[in-house]
Scaffold this motif. Structure first.
Motif, PDB file in Angstrom:
ATOM      1  N   ILE A   1       0.867  -1.176   0.000  1.00  0.00           N
ATOM      2  CA  ILE A   1       0.000   0.000   0.000  1.00  0.00           C
ATOM      3  C   ILE A   1       0.901   1.223   0.000  1.00  0.00           C
ATOM      4  O   ILE A   1       1.688   1.433   0.920  1.00  0.00           O
ATOM      5  N   SER A   2       0.811   2.011  -1.036  1.00  0.00           N
ATOM      6  CA  SER A   2       1.724   3.149  -1.188  1.00  0.00           C
ATOM      7  C   SER A   2       1.110   4.435  -0.646  1.00  0.00           C
ATOM      8  O   SER A   2       0.051   4.872  -1.081  1.00  0.00           O
ATOM      9  N   LEU A   3       1.794   4.997   0.336  1.00  0.00           N
ATOM     10  CA  LEU A   3       1.493   6.351   0.808  1.00  0.00           C
ATOM     11  C   LEU A   3       2.712   7.239   0.557  1.00  0.00           C
ATOM     12  O   LEU A   3       2.904   8.254   1.209  1.00  0.00           O
ATOM     13  N   GLY A   4       3.541   6.812  -0.387  1.00  0.00           N
ATOM     14  CA  GLY A   4       4.822   7.479  -0.609  1.00  0.00           C
ATOM     15  C   GLY A   4       4.756   8.562  -1.664  1.00  0.00           C
ATOM     16  O   GLY A   4       4.642   9.744  -1.366  1.00  0.00           O
ATOM     17  N   GLY A   5       4.838   8.170  -2.926  1.00  0.00           N
ATOM     18  CA  GLY A   5       4.923   9.147  -4.011  1.00  0.00           C
ATOM     19  C   GLY A   5       3.645   9.934  -4.205  1.00  0.00           C
ATOM     20  O   GLY A   5       2.552   9.508  -3.805  1.00  0.00           O
ATOM     21  N   GLY A   6       3.781  11.097  -4.837  1.00  0.00           N
ATOM     22  CA  GLY A   6       2.622  11.958  -5.078  1.00  0.00           C
ATOM     23  C   GLY A   6       1.915  11.627  -6.362  1.00  0.00           C
ATOM     24  O   GLY A   6       1.654  12.510  -7.190  1.00  0.00           O
ATOM     25  N   LEU A   7       1.587  10.357  -6.564  1.00  0.00           N
ATOM     26  CA  LEU A   7       0.889   9.929  -7.769  1.00  0.00           C
ATOM     27  C   LEU A   7      -0.608  10.118  -7.583  1.00  0.00           C
ATOM     28  O   LEU A   7      -1.194   9.541  -6.654  1.00  0.00           O
ATOM     29  N   PRO A   8      -1.253  10.910  -8.425  1.00  0.00           N
ATOM     30  CA  PRO A   8      -2.696  11.088  -8.283  1.00  0.00           C
ATOM     31  C   PRO A   8      -3.441   9.771  -8.494  1.00  0.00           C
ATOM     32  O   PRO A   8      -2.981   8.883  -9.209  1.00  0.00           O
TER      33      PRO A   8
END
Length: 534
Positions: free
Chosen positions: A94-101
Motif C-alpha cells: 500500500i503506497s502512501l509514498g509518491g505523489g501519484l494522483p
C-alpha cells in the motif's frame, strides 16, 4: 593527408575481430517474448533494456567515460522519489509514498483511434479498412492488456515506460545489433531535447563540438547559450570528410583556440540536414577510426535513417524493384555507427518525428549503460519522461497492432513514398533550373535537396558580398511565390569567415508533388531573374 582507409588508430580495437551473433529477427522477438511471458509493468514501473535484450556472450564491455562527463553530469544523484518506485511492484504493498494522483480522477474513461492495417497503409485504405484501437482506463488491472490510461496518464520514470522500452530495445537490436554488451535505451522528448542533455553531459562552457560544415541549425542554436561552439569539418557528396577531421584534431592548438581539444562529434550521417548527404559504410568506418585515434565521443543523430530511398538511376530510368521482404529492407540500409561501435563511444539518437509524427515528442537514445544512466538522471529533474499518452498511442500502434513486421512494412512504404517525392523534385530541377548556374546531387536519403549556385557568374559578383547575392535570390524566390532556405543559415561555425560557396535547401517532404513541381519552376524563374538569364 592519408586517405580515409589508411588513417592509423592508436589503441583502438578492430571491430572485424569480434564475431557477433546474427541480428534479432521478428520471429526471434516472438520466440523471446513467448519465453519471457506476459509483461507486467504498472504505474511508474522500473525498467531497463537489459530485461529485453538477447545474451551478450563474447562481446566486450563499453569504455568508461568518467573523464569526459561534465561536473554538472557527475553531480546528479538519483531522484529519491523515483528510486522508491521500484517497490511499487511488491504484491500487496500500500503506497502512501509518491505523489501519484489516483487514476479515479483522470477524466478519460477510454480512447479509440483508427490506424492503417498492414500492408494497406494509404489514407484511403485506412479510411475504408483501418483498425480501431481502444485503450480503457483499467485494461491492465482487468487483464485486458498491459498498458492503459491509468498507467500512461500518471507519472513515469525517466527511462520511459517498460512497454515502449521493450519495443525500441528489440527494434534497435534488429537494426543495429550493437557489438558490445552493456548497451541500453532510454526514451527522450525528441532528439533536440536529447541533444541538449548530451551537451550538458559532455561539454563545459568554452568547449567546441565538431560537426559538418553545414549542419542542423537547431543543434548550433541549442549549444550557443550553453557556451558551446561548433567547429566545422569539410564535406563532400558523402558528408563529413574524415581526413579533414583528423587534420583538425592533430593540429589543434589550445592556446590559439582558447579551448581544449574537442571531445565530441555531432553528425547526421543519413540524409544529412541540410545537405541531404549520406555517409557510406566505408566513410563511417573511416570516421569511427579517427574518433578512436583521438578518443572522440560521437553523437549519431539519425531522424532520417529510415528515409533511405531506392537508388536514383537518372531521369526517365526504370524503377529499381523495392525490397522484397523486411529482411531485405534491413540489409539494404547503411550500417549505423552504433552497429560498428565496439568501444561504446556512440550515443545514437532515434526519433519517431519523421516516421510517425513529430507531435508525439517521443524518441530514444541508445548508448552504454553508464551514459544512459547519466542521461536518465538528467531527465528525472527536467522533462521526467515523454508524454504518457504519446507513449501509449505508440505502444498500441507499433506493438499491439502492427508488431515489428508491420512497422518495418510501414517503413518500406515510406521508403517508396519518399523515393517518388525525391524523383519528382529532381525531375522538376532537370526541367526548370538553369544548369549552368544551379547544380545538385540526387540525395539517397532524407527530406532535402541541396542546390549549389555558382554565384561567381552573377552580374554583381564583383561588387556585392556573397551573402548579399544570396539574400537577393532568396527574396526573388519569395516574390515568385516559393520559400526556400538559404544555405548560410546552416553554417555551424558562426565565427568563421564569410562562406565561399552558395547553397539553397529545398525540401520535398511536405508539399504535394504538384506543388513541388511548381515551386521549383518558380525558383528557376527567380534564379534566372537574379542572374539576368533568359
Amino acid at each position: 593527408m592519408s586517405p580515409p582507409s589508411a588513417i592509423e588508430v592508436d589503441g583502438g580495437i578492430d571491430a572485424t575481430s569480434i564475431t557477433l551473433p546474427g541480428p534479432l529477427t521478428t520471429k526471434g522477438v516472438v520466440a523471446r517474448r513467448a519465453k519471457a511471458g506476459k509483461l507486467v509493468a504498472g504505474t511508474a514501473a522500473y525498467t531497463s533494456s537489459d530485461y529485453f535484450k538477447g545474451p551478450a556472450t563474447g562481446r566486450p564491455k563499453a569504455k568508461r567515460w568518467d573523464h569526459y562527463l561534465t561536473l554538472e553530469s557527475k553531480s546528479r544523484n538519483p531522484s529519491s522519489l523515483k528510486a522508491a518506485a521500484k517497490y511499487l511492484q511488491k504484491p500487496g504493498l500500500i503506497s502512501l509514498g509518491g505523489g501519484l494522483p489516483c487514476a479515479e480522477y483522470f477524466p478519460l474513461e477510454e480512447v479509440t483511434f483508427k490506424v492503417p492495417t498492414p500492408p494497406n497503409f494509404s489514407e484511403k485504405a485506412t479510411k475504408e479498412s483501418g483498425s480501431i484501437l481502444r485503450a480503457g482506463k483499467y485494461d491492465a488491472s482487468e487483464g485486458d492488456g498491459i498498458y492503459d490510461l491509468a498507467i500512461s496518464m500518471n507519472y513515469g520514470l525517466g527511462v520511459g515506460s517498460a512497454q515502449v522500452i521493450r519495443f525500441v530495445t528489440e527494434h534497435t537490436e534488429m537494426v543495429c545489433n550493437p557489438p558490445y554488451q552493456d548497451w541500453n535505451c532510454a526514451l527522450s522528448v525528441g532528439s533536440t531535447a536529447a541533444l541538449e542533455q548530451a551537451y550538458r553531459m559532455f561539454c563545459e562552457r568554452g568547449d567546441y563540438v565538431l560537426a559538418e560544415e553545414y549542419t542542423f541549425a537547431s543543434a548550433v542554436e541549442t549549444a550557443l547559450p550553453l557556451g558551446v561552439k561548433f567547429f566545422s569539418i569539410k564535406m563532400d557528396d558523402q558528408g563529413l570528410l574524415p581526413e579533414h577531421m583528423d587534420e583538425i584534431l592533430c593540429n589543434w592548438d589550445e592556446v590559439e583556440r582558447k579551448a581544449r581539444k574537442p571531445r565530441l562529434l555531432y553528425t547526421i550521417p543519413t540524409g544529412q540536414n541540410p545537405t541531404g548527404a549520406t555517409q557510406g559504410a566505408v566513410r563511417r568506418q573511416a570516421i569511427y577510426k579517427v574518433a578512436q585515434k583521438h578518443d572522440i565521443y560521437i553523437i549519431e543523430d539519425e531522424p532520417y535513417y529510415f528515409l533511405q530511398m531506392q537508388p536514383y538511376t537518372g531521369p526517365n530510368a526504370p524503377d529499381v524493384p523495392p525490397p522484397a521482404s523486411n529482411e531485405e529492407f534491413l540489409q539494404a540500409l547503411v550500417p549505423t555507427y552504433l552497429s560498428i561501435d565496439i568501444d561504446g563511444r556512440v550515443m545514437r539518437m532515434d526519433s519517431f518525428s519523421k516516421v510517425i509524427a513529430p507531435g508525439t515528442r517521443v524518441g530514444w537514445i541508445t548508448a552504454s549503460a553508464q551514459i544512459v544512466e547519466r542521461f536518465v538522471r538528467h531527465s528525472e529533474s527536467s522533462s521526467q519522461n515523454p508524454s504518457g499518452l504519446s507513449q501509449m498511442f505508440l505502444y498500441k500502434l507499433l506493438d499491439e497492432s502492427w508488431g515489428h513486421d508491420g512497422y518495418l512494412g510501414w517503413l518500406i512504404a515510406l521508403r517508396l513514398s519518399y523515393t517518388k517525392r525525391r524523383d519528382t523534385i529532381l525531375a522538376a530541377c532537370e526541367k526548370f533550373l538553369p544548369k549552368d548556374i544551379v547544380s545538385w546531387n540526387p540525395p539517397a536519403a532524407g527530406m532535402f535537396l541541396w542546390l549549389s549556385v555558382d554565384w561567381r557568374r552573377h552580374p554583381h559578383a564583383k561588387t556585392k558580398r556573397i551573402l548579399e547575392i544570396e539574400e537577393e535570390i532568396y527574396l526573388a524566390a519569395v516574390n515568385q511565390g516559393v520559400l526556400i532556405c538559404r544555405g548560410s543559415w546552416f553554417l555551424g561555425q558562426k565565427d568563421a569567415e564569410e562562406p565561399t560557396d552558395m547553397f539553397f535547401r529545398a525540401t520535398y517532404a511536405a508539399a504535394s508533388e504538384d506543388k513541388i513541381f511548381h515551386a521549383i519552376e518558380r525558383f528557376g524563374i527567380a534564379a534566372r531573374e537574379s542572374f539576368g538569364v533568359k
